[in-house]
Design an enzyme around this catalytic site. Structure first.
Site, mmCIF file in Angstrom:
data_model
loop_
_atom_site.group_PDB
_atom_site.id
_atom_site.type_symbol
_atom_site.label_atom_id
_atom_site.label_comp_id
_atom_site.label_asym_id
_atom_site.label_seq_id
_atom_site.Cartn_x
_atom_site.Cartn_y
_atom_site.Cartn_z
ATOM 1 N N TYR A 76 0.823 -1.207 0.000
ATOM 2 C CA TYR A 76 0.000 0.000 0.000
ATOM 3 C C TYR A 76 0.861 1.262 0.000
ATOM 4 O O TYR A 76 0.520 2.273 -0.607
ATOM 5 C CB TYR A 76 -0.962 0.020 1.197
ATOM 6 C CG TYR A 76 -1.994 1.104 1.054
ATOM 7 C CD1 TYR A 76 -3.079 0.932 0.195
ATOM 8 C CD2 TYR A 76 -1.871 2.313 1.730
ATOM 9 C CE1 TYR A 76 -4.016 1.929 0.021
ATOM 10 C CE2 TYR A 76 -2.804 3.320 1.562
ATOM 11 C CZ TYR A 76 -3.882 3.120 0.710
ATOM 12 O OH TYR A 76 -4.796 4.122 0.533
ATOM 13 N N PRO A 129 -2.019 14.627 3.702
ATOM 14 C CA PRO A 129 -2.990 13.612 4.138
ATOM 15 C C PRO A 129 -2.599 12.228 3.646
ATOM 16 O O PRO A 129 -2.347 12.020 2.455
ATOM 17 C CB PRO A 129 -4.298 14.083 3.481
ATOM 18 C CG PRO A 129 -3.859 14.893 2.298
ATOM 19 C CD PRO A 129 -2.583 15.558 2.706
ATOM 20 N N ILE A 130 -2.522 11.290 4.562
ATOM 21 C CA ILE A 130 -2.214 9.892 4.242
ATOM 22 C C ILE A 130 -3.252 9.023 4.928
ATOM 23 O O ILE A 130 -3.481 9.148 6.133
ATOM 24 C CB ILE A 130 -0.800 9.502 4.708
ATOM 25 C CG1 ILE A 130 0.257 10.336 3.975
ATOM 26 C CG2 ILE A 130 -0.541 8.012 4.474
ATOM 27 C CD1 ILE A 130 1.671 10.092 4.444
ATOM 28 N N ARG A 217 -3.356 -0.280 -9.137
ATOM 29 C CA ARG A 217 -2.055 -0.557 -8.527
ATOM 30 C C ARG A 217 -1.873 -2.059 -8.483
ATOM 31 O O ARG A 217 -2.509 -2.770 -7.698
ATOM 32 C CB ARG A 217 -2.003 0.070 -7.122
ATOM 33 C CG ARG A 217 -2.329 1.567 -7.152
ATOM 34 C CD ARG A 217 -2.592 2.141 -5.770
ATOM 35 N NE ARG A 217 -3.162 3.484 -5.866
ATOM 36 C CZ ARG A 217 -3.698 4.145 -4.850
ATOM 37 N NH1 ARG A 217 -3.704 3.595 -3.642
ATOM 38 N NH2 ARG A 217 -4.206 5.353 -5.022
ATOM 39 N N SER A 321 -0.678 18.442 -7.427
ATOM 40 C CA SER A 321 -0.369 17.067 -7.023
ATOM 41 C C SER A 321 -0.830 16.080 -8.084
ATOM 42 O O SER A 321 -1.873 16.274 -8.708
ATOM 43 C CB SER A 321 -1.076 16.753 -5.697
ATOM 44 O OG SER A 321 -1.029 15.378 -5.394
ATOM 45 N N HIS A 323 -0.802 12.846 -6.900
ATOM 46 C CA HIS A 323 -0.981 11.759 -5.932
ATOM 47 C C HIS A 323 0.239 10.847 -5.902
ATOM 48 O O HIS A 323 0.127 9.638 -5.716
ATOM 49 C CB HIS A 323 -2.244 10.953 -6.258
ATOM 50 C CG HIS A 323 -3.056 10.588 -5.048
ATOM 51 N ND1 HIS A 323 -4.232 11.218 -4.725
ATOM 52 C CD2 HIS A 323 -2.853 9.670 -4.074
ATOM 53 C CE1 HIS A 323 -4.729 10.689 -3.616
ATOM 54 N NE2 HIS A 323 -3.895 9.749 -3.200
ATOM 55 N N ARG A 326 0.191 7.672 -7.921
ATOM 56 C CA ARG A 326 -0.638 6.543 -7.507
ATOM 57 C C ARG A 326 -1.988 6.495 -8.214
ATOM 58 O O ARG A 326 -2.727 5.530 -8.052
ATOM 59 C CB ARG A 326 -0.866 6.601 -5.990
ATOM 60 C CG ARG A 326 0.404 6.352 -5.204
ATOM 61 C CD ARG A 326 0.268 6.754 -3.748
ATOM 62 N NE ARG A 326 -0.689 5.961 -2.993
ATOM 63 C CZ ARG A 326 -0.458 4.743 -2.512
ATOM 64 N NH1 ARG A 326 0.704 4.142 -2.741
ATOM 65 N NH2 ARG A 326 -1.371 4.108 -1.805
#
Length: 354
Positions: A76, A129-130, A217, A321, A323, A326
């Site tokens: 992840y 933010p994660i 992914r 961004s 991401h 991802r």
């Protein structure tokens, strides 16, 4: 760094150069820093168990992370969309851009302080933010929010966070904090999330616009690595009164059916149904009314035209961004996008790069 250097008397922020000095001194006390900071990939999370895991070479940090994390945690943290071409572009953009140092400039009164939306912070950086921090540690986002406050740096909580909004706000104390929204198509649920964020001291809403569904992914898909579908990480949603009503309407008991409850939560957030610009006036108006006019931003902007559109609809800032690669493979690097947007003279916005 001379500990008596007069710079410390002029600045309002920590004298970070002294941290380097402390580390050089550690060996005199039989210690060394727990890990090297060199060559660390910018979009991955690393958890080292103890200082005996010190990498002999900075490039070994990634291998240590693979060794220490669970397979799901590693996938992840490290998986990118497609063949990771966007991720590669991000790295290469930093290689292409170069700093030209200027010499003999008086830096004796230097200070790293910055201001963002009225908050005076110790440096022009923040905690992005994660989501799903519980897959790395049972305390999830709580210690991260606490440390952000201690450092006086802005903290941003993800809607995919794995602790209740209220608990994260309490852990952050009086620190500057923002709420990153993944917007459901359930307006009542959206309003509930925004009210909880405002009531918990979050002072800006940042809508992420590039993740209305997950990018492909490969490793995550191959291993069915989706924590929410396995009863982990949905606490932010499960603690929401409106979402609790939705669970009851569907006859889902979150204690007896944690997988089903987690799946329903995240299916409301990364739902596969994109929002459009037409929805933004409602969201901005709603947040402004709830928060008493606090800032609203868009995260995931990469095109000058979208940045200009953000100005037109009344956004207070954007986060440039992709991401970390991802979401969309083959996209422009964030740093290159940032350069184009700044040259596009979107000067009415606060612009950040993640």
């Amino acid at each position: 760094m001379d500990t008596k250097a007069p710079n410390k008397d002029h600045r309002t922020t920590p004298q970070y150069a002294l941290y380097q000095r402390e580390n050089f001194w550690k060996s005199n006390e039989g210690e060394v820093p727990p890990f090297s900071t060199g060559n660390m990939p910018c979009d991955s999370i690393f958890i080292l168990r103890n200082q005996t895991d010190l990498a002999p070479d900075p490039g070994d940090l990634e291998e240590l992370a693979k060794e220490k994390l669970t397979q799901g945690g590693w996938y992840y943290a490290s998986s990118n969309a497609g063949q990771s071409y966007t991720h590669t572009q991000n790295r290469q953009a930093f290689y292409r851009h170069r700093i030209i140092p200027r010499m003999l400039v008086d830096t004796n009164t230097r200070d790293t302080r910055a201001e963002i939306f009225g908050h005076k912070v110790s440096a022009p950086i923040g905690f992005a933010p994660i989501g799903i921090n519980k897959i790395y540690h049972p305390s999830g986002e709580l210690p991260v929010a606490k440390v952000a406050k201690e450092l006086n740096l802005p903290y941003c909580l993800s809607t995919a966070g794995s602790q209740p909004i209220e608990d994260v706000g309490a852990a952050n104390g009086q620190g500057p904090r923002f709420f990153q929204l993944y917007m459901p198509h359930d307006d009542e649920l959206t309003i509930s999330l925004l009210k909880r964020a405002h009531n918990s001291g979050f002072t800006a809403c940042i809508l992420t616009v590039d993740t209305w569904q997950l990018g492909w992914r490969h490793n995550d898909v191959h291993t069915s690595n989706y924590a929410f579908y396995h009863g982990i990480g949905a606490d932010l949603g499960l603690s929401d009164p409106v979402f609790q009503k939705r669970l009851a309407e569907d006859g889902i008991d979150p204690k007896k059916q944690p997988n089903e409850a987690g799946a329903k939560w995240i299916d409301n957030v990364w739902h596969g149904r994109a929002h459009s610009w037409e929805k933004m006036p409602w969201l901005i108006k709603t947040w402004k009314e709830i928060s008493g006019g606090k800032p609203f931003c868009l995260k995931g902007i990469q095109d000058v035209r979208d940045a200009q559109k953000a100005v037109e609809i009344g956004c207070d800032g954007i986060v440039v961004s992709n991401h970390a690669g991802r979401q969309v493979d083959g996209a422009i690097a964030s740093l290159d996008a940032l350069e184009k947007i700044v040259k596009g003279r979107c000067s009415d916005l606060e612009i950040w790069d993640f």
